[in-house]
Design an enzyme around this catalytic site. Sequence first.
Site, PDB file in Angstrom:
ATOM      1  CD  GLU A  80     -53.210 -14.411 -45.034  1.00 46.73           C
ATOM      2  OE1 GLU A  80     -53.865 -13.893 -45.964  1.00 46.73           O
ATOM      3  OE2 GLU A  80     -52.157 -15.032 -45.215  1.00 46.73           O
ATOM      4  CD  GLU A 109     -54.463 -17.767 -48.962  1.00 50.43           C
ATOM      5  OE1 GLU A 109     -54.086 -17.409 -50.093  1.00 50.43           O
ATOM      6  OE2 GLU A 109     -55.251 -17.112 -48.250  1.00 50.43           O
TER       7      GLU A 109
HETATM    8  C1  NOJ Z   1     -53.548 -14.378 -48.878  1.00 55.81           C
HETATM    9  C2  NOJ Z   1     -52.066 -14.583 -48.766  1.00 55.81           C
HETATM   10  O1  NOJ Z   1     -51.748 -15.521 -47.803  1.00 55.81           O
HETATM   11  C3  NOJ Z   1     -51.270 -13.310 -48.599  1.00 55.81           C
HETATM   12  O2  NOJ Z   1     -49.965 -13.577 -48.974  1.00 55.81           O
HETATM   13  C4  NOJ Z   1     -51.922 -12.186 -49.395  1.00 55.81           C
HETATM   14  O3  NOJ Z   1     -51.134 -11.050 -49.409  1.00 55.81           O
HETATM   15  C5  NOJ Z   1     -53.272 -11.892 -48.779  1.00 55.81           C
HETATM   16  N1  NOJ Z   1     -54.097 -13.079 -48.810  1.00 55.81           N
HETATM   17  C6  NOJ Z   1     -54.029 -10.737 -49.420  1.00 55.81           C
HETATM   18  O4  NOJ Z   1     -54.389 -11.021 -50.715  1.00 55.81           O
END
Ligand code: NOJ
Length: 395
Positions: free
Chosen positions: A309, A158
């Site tokens: 994710e 991200e």
């Molecule tokens: C994005 C991130 O990569 C992760 O670290 C985070 O905990 C999750 N989304 C949930 O917000």
Amino acid sequence: MTTSFPDGFTWGTATAAHQVEGNTTNNDWWDWEHRPDTVCAEPAGDACDQYHRYEADIALLAALGFDNYRFSLEWSRIEPEEGHISVAALDHYRRVCAACLAHGVTPVVTYHHFTTPRWAAAAGGWGDPAIVDRFARYCEVATEHLGDLIGRACTINEPNIVAFMGFVMGLFPPGATDLAQFEVAAEHFSLAHTRAVEAIRNVEPSLPCGITMAMADYQADPPDDPAAVRNRDDALRLMEDRFLERLEGDDFVGVQTYSRHRFGPDGMLGAEPGVEEVPHMGYEFWPEALEATIRHAAATTGLPVLVTENGLCTDDDARRVEYVRRALEGVLRCCDDGIEVRGYTYWSLLDNFEWAFGYAPRFGIVEVDRSTQRRTVKPSGEWLGRVAQANALVD
Ligand code: NOJ
């Protein structure tokens, strides 16, 4: 519509070093959490003590039915000072990869998941062009030591969120609020990704490499209002497309999504009245975002998609099952339309440290009692494990 996923579809669950390992004291986030002038709810502390408990966690996710585990390397452990490489830290991650393989689980390894070593942050962090070489060099060293055990490499997690939260919103380190600095950091992230892929492939030519992108279902409301559409498209370009358009030659694009963003003629809109909001996170319960973002990522990059994710923060585990079920229906529709989706990864294996929000938000399919570090599988974990084993959307 079929309820089966394509042959070879891979099922995983994810964590990141700073969120689960405990005492990752040598990175910029640890420093940030302990500063009195930031909005962080609490420090990460021992987290889920996964640095010591990785073996049991991997055995657990394997027993549930997952065939891959996405976790991250902590750069600040591997290179605690510039140019000083800790072989002991690399050996630790070698043991983690080996434990995965011993349980029939493919290691999906992220090289940078939000945290940067303190020395690199102090030397200018992602605002300094030197970060590109520094990151590529670390990727090369880590791959030399671990590459033969890694199944898929995710370079940067991200980058769009790290750049936006750290340089526009001031909510992640370094806490800047300046669009010009965002532009600079975003460029360094894109360059660092390209160089990291080269570095990893120089060592392990056949290791599949990609970036993992924070994505959302960007919508205009009303859908055909030109000003709303312009606002939506501007935001999409700023946050996603500028990165996605520079991934040519990668092996996959990692899609990570949780919700949607709505834009009206006057700018960004809040939650739509009547749509459930996700506790703590301030966004809407919108599992359909997964289908929309897979389609957008595939169309923009032309690459195979790996969902790296997706998940829900909730204390009501039945809502988690509902969210994932609807998200997976969207994946099936994409597959039906011939889009190459290679796998699904649930965020997260464990209830863990949700950055500035601390430990209150719970994304895990496994509950963690942080006073005893006891793990308890939630019904959603059992269910998703059955889905993984069947490679089909079972009840
Ligand atoms: C994005 C991130 O990569 C992760 O670290 C985070 O905990 C999750 N989304 C949930 O917000």
